[in-house]
Motif scaffolding. Structure first.
Motif, PDB file in Angstrom:
ATOM      1  N   LYS A 111       7.928  -8.231   4.759  1.00  0.00           N
ATOM      2  CA  LYS A 111       9.384  -8.271   4.367  1.00  0.00           C
ATOM      3  C   LYS A 111       9.891  -6.861   4.239  1.00  0.00           C
ATOM      4  O   LYS A 111      10.844  -6.659   3.872  1.00  0.00           O
ATOM      5  N   GLY A 112       9.121  -5.542   4.618  1.00  0.00           N
ATOM      6  CA  GLY A 112       9.423  -4.299   4.147  1.00  0.00           C
ATOM      7  C   GLY A 112       9.605  -4.061   2.571  1.00  0.00           C
ATOM      8  O   GLY A 112      10.423  -3.315   2.250  1.00  0.00           O
ATOM      9  N   GLN A 113       8.743  -4.545   1.906  1.00  0.00           N
ATOM     10  CA  GLN A 113       9.076  -4.498   0.436  1.00  0.00           C
ATOM     11  C   GLN A 113       7.368  -4.428  -0.293  1.00  0.00           C
ATOM     12  O   GLN A 113       6.989  -5.331  -0.842  1.00  0.00           O
ATOM     13  N   PRO A 114       6.742  -3.359   0.297  1.00  0.00           N
ATOM     14  CA  PRO A 114       5.557  -3.113   0.047  1.00  0.00           C
ATOM     15  C   PRO A 114       5.237  -3.055  -1.411  1.00  0.00           C
ATOM     16  O   PRO A 114       5.690  -2.476  -2.294  1.00  0.00           O
ATOM     17  N   CYS A 115       4.016  -3.657  -1.895  1.00  0.00           N
ATOM     18  CA  CYS A 115       3.255  -3.401  -2.981  1.00  0.00           C
ATOM     19  C   CYS A 115       2.372  -2.334  -2.976  1.00  0.00           C
ATOM     20  O   CYS A 115       1.496  -2.187  -2.020  1.00  0.00           O
ATOM     21  N   ILE A 116       2.256  -1.449  -3.891  1.00  0.00           N
ATOM     22  CA  ILE A 116       1.303  -0.191  -4.128  1.00  0.00           C
ATOM     23  C   ILE A 116       0.676  -0.317  -5.547  1.00  0.00           C
ATOM     24  O   ILE A 116       1.227  -0.677  -6.471  1.00  0.00           O
ATOM     25  N   LEU A 117      -0.583  -0.372  -5.489  1.00  0.00           N
ATOM     26  CA  LEU A 117      -1.369  -0.473  -6.929  1.00  0.00           C
ATOM     27  C   LEU A 117      -1.669   1.114  -7.341  1.00  0.00           C
ATOM     28  O   LEU A 117      -2.097   1.775  -6.586  1.00  0.00           O
ATOM     29  N   LEU A 118      -1.537   1.185  -8.734  1.00  0.00           N
ATOM     30  CA  LEU A 118      -1.827   2.426  -9.358  1.00  0.00           C
ATOM     31  C   LEU A 118      -2.974   2.328 -10.418  1.00  0.00           C
ATOM     32  O   LEU A 118      -2.960   1.205 -11.188  1.00  0.00           O
ATOM     33  N   LYS A 119      -3.982   3.118 -10.464  1.00  0.00           N
ATOM     34  CA  LYS A 119      -4.947   3.046 -11.424  1.00  0.00           C
ATOM     35  C   LYS A 119      -5.348   4.286 -11.713  1.00  0.00           C
ATOM     36  O   LYS A 119      -5.337   5.453 -11.191  1.00  0.00           O
ATOM     37  N   VAL A 181      -1.708  -1.306 -12.539  1.00  0.00           N
ATOM     38  CA  VAL A 181      -0.209  -1.487 -12.684  1.00  0.00           C
ATOM     39  C   VAL A 181       0.185  -1.633 -10.875  1.00  0.00           C
ATOM     40  O   VAL A 181      -0.127  -0.650 -10.169  1.00  0.00           O
ATOM     41  N   ALA A 182       0.884  -2.838 -10.563  1.00  0.00           N
ATOM     42  CA  ALA A 182       1.367  -2.837  -9.281  1.00  0.00           C
ATOM     43  C   ALA A 182       2.943  -2.269  -9.393  1.00  0.00           C
ATOM     44  O   ALA A 182       3.681  -2.852 -10.287  1.00  0.00           O
ATOM     45  N   MET A 183       3.148  -1.881  -8.347  1.00  0.00           N
ATOM     46  CA  MET A 183       4.587  -1.102  -8.036  1.00  0.00           C
ATOM     47  C   MET A 183       5.222  -1.864  -6.596  1.00  0.00           C
ATOM     48  O   MET A 183       4.506  -1.734  -5.626  1.00  0.00           O
ATOM     49  N   HIS A 184       6.187  -2.819  -7.048  1.00  0.00           N
ATOM     50  CA  HIS A 184       6.696  -3.488  -5.859  1.00  0.00           C
ATOM     51  C   HIS A 184       8.003  -2.880  -5.422  1.00  0.00           C
ATOM     52  O   HIS A 184       8.926  -2.848  -6.349  1.00  0.00           O
TER      53      HIS A 184
END
Length: 226
Positions: A111-119, A181-184
């Motif tokens: 959808k062009g709305q990527p999730c990126i995970l931070l650790k 932490v997920a960043m959407h």
């Protein structure tokens, strides 16, 4: 050899100058530019596959089998000898909600709305935030701030709960899974290179050291085409 015999394999002898944590993101494929076209699945599928592979250890059933439920909002301090195996708190991927890959197996990339995970990187004995959970925020690192209009954070409001700390080391904390932490990124300007900086915030955190772009923060670029 005699001196080596005096060292513990479980914990460092000296921990009085533990550095604040560095951070890393997923997906990670050969660099810190995440570029894809929404209409071309072959450009975003590798990111999706990388996310699913990384989160396999966080599957709810896996966590329920290996780890225990802990009390949120407080450090999980464990006694016993250094060689005694430590218990680990559950971190289920379902906590990541829209970025869990459960409801949307494409993590928003289709959808062009990527999730990126931070650790955070693991540091033995470290208690981040000095009793207050460390939080995450994101902004345009350089350029037009309006190119990043909306970011949702999971779980909750984007914090690392205290119950996942301290970490006791890989030899005794064998089932430990780092909290995420997920960043959407739900509204990013399309067809632009958007440099983004996501930072940790909390007591004792350093996130503004120019010589280290991974200490308490990370910089990456989003390039989302239609």
């Amino acid at each position: 050899y005699v001196m080596l015999l005096t060292l513990s394999p479980y914990t460092p002898r000296f921990r009085d100058r533990v550095s604040p944590p560095g951070v890393m993101i997923r997906p990670y494929l050969n660099g810190f530019t995440i570029a894809f076209n929404v209409s071309q699945p072959n450009t975003w599928q590798p990111y999706v596959d990388n996310m699913h592979h990384f989160l396999a250890a966080y599957d709810d059933k896996v966590q329920e089998e290996k780890n225990i439920e802990c009390v949120p909002g407080q450090y999980f301090l464990q006694g016993g000898s250094d060689s005694e195996e430590k218990k680990a708190c559950q971190f289920k991927r379902s906590l990541l909600q829209n970025c869990s890959g459960i409801g949307d197996p494409t993590f928003g990339y289709s959808k062009g709305q990527p999730c990126i995970l931070l650790k955070m990187n693991r540091i033995i004995g470290y208690r981040p935030g000095a009793g207050v959970p460390v939080s995450v925020d994101c902004k345009v690192q350089k350029g037009n701030e309006s190119h990043l209009r909306s970011v949702d954070f999971y779980p909750g409001n984007g914090t690392f709960d205290l119950m996942y700390y301290p970490y006791y080391g890989k030899f005794t904390h064998v089932n430990y899974t780092s909290p995420l932490v997920a960043m959407h990124f739900t509204d990013v300007q399309k067809n632009y290179l958007v440099p983004i900086q996501c930072s940790l915030n909390g007591k004792g955190i350093i996130n503004d050291l120019n010589s280290d772009r991974f200490l308490g923060r990370i910089i990456f670029t989003l390039s989302i085409g239609k």
